[in-house]
Write an enzyme that holds these catalytic residues in place. Sequence first.
Site, short mmCIF file in Angstrom:
data_model
loop_
_atom_site.label_atom_id
_atom_site.label_comp_id
_atom_site.label_asym_id
_atom_site.label_seq_id
_atom_site.Cartn_x
_atom_site.Cartn_y
_atom_site.Cartn_z
CG ASN A 16 -20.25 -6.97 5.50
OD1 ASN A 16 -21.13 -6.13 5.69
ND2 ASN A 16 -19.68 -7.15 4.32
CE LYS A 19 -20.25 -10.98 3.07
NZ LYS A 19 -19.43 -12.18 3.15
CG ASP A 72 -16.08 -16.54 0.80
OD1 ASP A 72 -15.38 -15.76 1.46
OD2 ASP A 72 -15.89 -16.77 -0.41
CG PHE A 147 -22.24 -4.40 1.15
CD1 PHE A 147 -23.49 -5.00 1.11
CD2 PHE A 147 -21.11 -5.21 1.11
CE1 PHE A 147 -23.62 -6.38 1.04
CE2 PHE A 147 -21.23 -6.59 1.03
CZ PHE A 147 -22.49 -7.17 1.00
N GLY A 148 -20.16 -2.72 -1.00
CA GLY A 148 -19.21 -3.39 -1.88
C GLY A 148 -19.38 -2.99 -3.35
CE LYS A 170 -27.14 -7.13 -2.66
NZ LYS A 170 -26.01 -6.69 -1.84
CG HIS A 175 -24.82 -12.98 -4.35
ND1 HIS A 175 -25.43 -11.76 -4.53
CD2 HIS A 175 -23.77 -12.74 -3.51
CE1 HIS A 175 -24.77 -10.82 -3.85
NE2 HIS A 175 -23.76 -11.40 -3.23
NE ARG A 176 -24.49 -11.91 1.62
CZ ARG A 176 -24.06 -10.95 0.79
NH1 ARG A 176 -24.86 -9.99 0.40
NH2 ARG A 176 -22.81 -10.96 0.36
P1 IMP Z 1 -16.45 -11.80 1.82
O1 IMP Z 1 -17.48 -12.84 1.62
O2 IMP Z 1 -16.63 -11.07 3.11
O3 IMP Z 1 -15.06 -12.31 1.60
O4 IMP Z 1 -16.81 -10.71 0.71
C1 IMP Z 1 -16.01 -10.40 -0.34
C2 IMP Z 1 -16.31 -9.06 -0.90
O5 IMP Z 1 -17.21 -9.25 -1.97
C3 IMP Z 1 -16.99 -8.07 0.03
O6 IMP Z 1 -16.10 -7.35 0.79
C4 IMP Z 1 -17.68 -7.17 -0.97
O7 IMP Z 1 -16.76 -6.24 -1.45
C5 IMP Z 1 -18.02 -8.13 -2.09
N1 IMP Z 1 -19.41 -8.55 -1.98
C6 IMP Z 1 -19.90 -9.69 -1.45
N2 IMP Z 1 -21.23 -9.71 -1.51
C7 IMP Z 1 -21.59 -8.55 -2.07
C8 IMP Z 1 -22.86 -7.98 -2.37
O8 IMP Z 1 -23.93 -8.51 -2.11
N3 IMP Z 1 -22.82 -6.77 -2.96
C9 IMP Z 1 -21.66 -6.11 -3.26
N4 IMP Z 1 -20.47 -6.59 -2.97
C10 IMP Z 1 -20.43 -7.80 -2.38
#
Ligand code: IMP
Length: 190
Positions: A16, A19, A72, A147-148, A170, A175-176
């Site tokens: 990603n 990320k 994750d 994103f997301g 942001k 959280h990240r």
């Molecule tokens: P994974 O950690 O790649 O499994 O992420 C799961 C999903 O959560 C991602 O594809 C995003 O859709 C969503 N996600 C995770 N972190 C964020 C963020 O910081 N902003 C928006 N969506 C997020």
Amino acid sequence: MRKGKKAASPAFVTSNPHKFAEAERVLKQFGVIIRHARLSCPEIRGEEPAVIAADSVRRLICKVEPPFFVEDAGLFVGALNGFPGPYSAWALGKVGLGGLLRLMEGARDRRASFRSAVALFDGKGVRVFEGEARGRIAFRARGENGFGYDPVFVPEGFRETFAEMSGARKDALSHRRKALEGMARFLLKG
Ligand code: IMP
């Protein structure tokens, strides 16, 4: 907030690019420069980001040169009993932001949180660092950044969604960022 001590340069294993860009920006503030290992690793099905991330990092031992880490994350919506949580990527792909907003139609309690777990293998052991950003689900998608689920997530104490904020704003709240900060402090200590 640059620290004096130089940490080893860990690889972030992620497919990603959003990320990776966020992690690179955040960790740079601590003097931790990361490499990008563009691999996607299969994820177990589970409820907890920490369990999923720890499992993913263990599967990569012997495949990636340490130190390396995975992350994750997911969006946990209170009125939906934590959904989409570990299914965040899947749900977004299937029904999009519109699907989430439809599920939330009529919901007065719009509290939600993003949760992140970063799992690091430093060559000796696995360490997990967690972070949470509390907020609420907006009534409509707003903003172009990030994103997301960023366009529908309004962090606590703000009116804008993450997607209406600059990356730096942001980063200060996310959280990240909180999970990565834990890892940075650990690396700088070691
Ligand atoms: P994974 O950690 O790649 O499994 O992420 C799961 C999903 O959560 C991602 O594809 C995003 O859709 C969503 N996600 C995770 N972190 C964020 C963020 O910081 N902003 C928006 N969506 C997020």
